[in-house]
Design a protein around this motif. Sequence first.
Motif, short mmCIF file in Angstrom:
data_model
loop_
_atom_site.label_atom_id
_atom_site.label_comp_id
_atom_site.label_asym_id
_atom_site.label_seq_id
_atom_site.Cartn_x
_atom_site.Cartn_y
_atom_site.Cartn_z
N ALA A 21 0.84 -1.20 0.00
CA ALA A 21 0.00 0.00 0.00
C ALA A 21 0.87 1.24 0.00
O ALA A 21 0.59 2.20 -0.72
CB ALA A 21 -0.92 -0.01 1.21
N ASP A 22 1.94 1.25 0.80
CA ASP A 22 2.84 2.40 0.86
C ASP A 22 3.52 2.61 -0.48
O ASP A 22 3.65 3.74 -0.94
CB ASP A 22 3.88 2.20 1.95
CG ASP A 22 3.26 1.95 3.32
OD1 ASP A 22 2.09 2.30 3.51
OD2 ASP A 22 3.96 1.40 4.17
N GLN A 23 3.95 1.54 -1.10
CA GLN A 23 4.60 1.63 -2.40
C GLN A 23 3.59 2.12 -3.44
O GLN A 23 3.93 2.91 -4.32
CB GLN A 23 5.19 0.28 -2.82
CG GLN A 23 6.00 0.35 -4.10
CD GLN A 23 7.24 1.22 -3.97
OE1 GLN A 23 8.01 1.10 -3.03
NE2 GLN A 23 7.43 2.14 -4.91
N ALA A 24 2.36 1.68 -3.33
CA ALA A 24 1.33 2.13 -4.27
C ALA A 24 1.09 3.63 -4.15
O ALA A 24 0.94 4.33 -5.16
CB ALA A 24 0.03 1.37 -4.04
N ALA A 25 1.08 4.14 -2.93
CA ALA A 25 0.91 5.58 -2.72
C ALA A 25 2.09 6.35 -3.31
O ALA A 25 1.91 7.36 -3.98
CB ALA A 25 0.75 5.90 -1.24
N LEU A 26 3.29 5.85 -3.08
CA LEU A 26 4.48 6.50 -3.63
C LEU A 26 4.46 6.45 -5.15
O LEU A 26 4.71 7.47 -5.82
CB LEU A 26 5.75 5.84 -3.09
CG LEU A 26 7.06 6.44 -3.60
CD1 LEU A 26 7.18 7.90 -3.19
CD2 LEU A 26 8.25 5.64 -3.10
N ASP A 27 4.14 5.30 -5.70
CA ASP A 27 4.06 5.17 -7.16
C ASP A 27 3.01 6.11 -7.74
O ASP A 27 3.22 6.72 -8.79
CB ASP A 27 3.75 3.73 -7.56
CG ASP A 27 4.89 2.77 -7.28
OD1 ASP A 27 6.03 3.22 -7.02
OD2 ASP A 27 4.64 1.54 -7.29
N ALA A 28 1.88 6.23 -7.05
CA ALA A 28 0.80 7.12 -7.52
C ALA A 28 1.27 8.57 -7.53
O ALA A 28 1.03 9.30 -8.49
CB ALA A 28 -0.43 6.95 -6.66
N LEU A 29 1.93 8.98 -6.46
CA LEU A 29 2.43 10.36 -6.39
C LEU A 29 3.47 10.63 -7.47
O LEU A 29 3.42 11.65 -8.16
CB LEU A 29 3.03 10.64 -5.01
CG LEU A 29 2.02 10.76 -3.87
CD1 LEU A 29 2.71 10.70 -2.51
CD2 LEU A 29 1.22 12.05 -4.02
N GLN A 30 4.39 9.71 -7.63
CA GLN A 30 5.42 9.89 -8.66
C GLN A 30 4.81 9.84 -10.05
O GLN A 30 5.22 10.59 -10.93
CB GLN A 30 6.52 8.84 -8.48
CG GLN A 30 7.34 9.09 -7.23
CD GLN A 30 8.34 8.00 -6.93
OE1 GLN A 30 8.17 6.85 -7.33
NE2 GLN A 30 9.39 8.35 -6.21
N SER A 79 -3.98 16.82 -8.57
CA SER A 79 -3.39 15.65 -9.23
C SER A 79 -2.83 14.66 -8.22
O SER A 79 -3.01 13.44 -8.36
CB SER A 79 -2.28 16.08 -10.19
OG SER A 79 -2.81 16.80 -11.25
N ALA A 80 -2.14 15.16 -7.22
CA ALA A 80 -1.54 14.28 -6.21
C ALA A 80 -2.61 13.51 -5.45
O ALA A 80 -2.53 12.29 -5.30
CB ALA A 80 -0.67 15.09 -5.24
N VAL A 81 -3.63 14.22 -4.99
CA VAL A 81 -4.70 13.56 -4.23
C VAL A 81 -5.46 12.59 -5.12
O VAL A 81 -5.76 11.46 -4.71
CB VAL A 81 -5.63 14.60 -3.58
CG1 VAL A 81 -6.86 13.94 -2.98
CG2 VAL A 81 -4.88 15.40 -2.52
N ALA A 82 -5.75 13.00 -6.34
CA ALA A 82 -6.48 12.11 -7.26
C ALA A 82 -5.70 10.82 -7.50
O ALA A 82 -6.27 9.73 -7.52
CB ALA A 82 -6.75 12.83 -8.59
N ALA A 83 -4.39 10.94 -7.66
CA ALA A 83 -3.56 9.75 -7.92
C ALA A 83 -3.55 8.80 -6.73
O ALA A 83 -3.71 7.59 -6.89
CB ALA A 83 -2.14 10.19 -8.27
N VAL A 84 -3.37 9.35 -5.53
CA VAL A 84 -3.33 8.49 -4.35
C VAL A 84 -4.68 7.83 -4.11
O VAL A 84 -4.77 6.64 -3.81
CB VAL A 84 -2.87 9.28 -3.10
CG1 VAL A 84 -3.03 8.47 -1.83
CG2 VAL A 84 -1.42 9.71 -3.26
#
Length: 188
Positions: A21-30, A79-84
């Motif tokens: 989940a943490d990696q998914a959040a980081l990947d989404a932000l990036q 964009s950041a919030v939408a991605a996460v």
Amino acid sequence: MRKTLTALSLAAALAAGPAFADQAALDALQGAGVALSPELTAEVLAAEGEAAIAAAVANVVSAIAASMPAAEAAAAVKSAVAAVVAANPAAAVSVTAAAATKVASQPALAAAVAQGAAQSAPAASTAISAAATKAAPAAAAAVKTAVAAGVAAASQSSTSTSGTSTNNTGVQPRPSSNGGGNTPASPN
């Protein structure tokens, strides 16, 4: 022996859950083009559980707000919030509450948080609106408008992508008007 292996496999899977989940959040932000400092990257990766991830995303939103002019920051925050939220729709409300709290003194950014969340989790739009309004009461009118815009964007996105896929022959399937068998022939 089988019980032991099953128990160990289950324990490993449960322990690995937060890391994914943490990696998914980081990947989404990036993936959204958010440039993260090494400290923020480490914070997102170290976050365990929904509340910690929401807090880390809130810190990312705060950093965006501090480092960009208001107009650019609003687009980047959205964009950041939408991605996460797209990566974890179940966290939409907690991410909204935490992030909107961080930018409560800036109504445009609180509205951008709500719009990004609603765009990625339109089914939770009422709860998203309530969370953002509670976190940033001065932004209530802007939040309501932003959530409506986010839901509309999600609706347009799903409408524009449905029915547009083609198979490799370029023929689109037709709906059957007589209840069966009225689709294009297979090229095989």
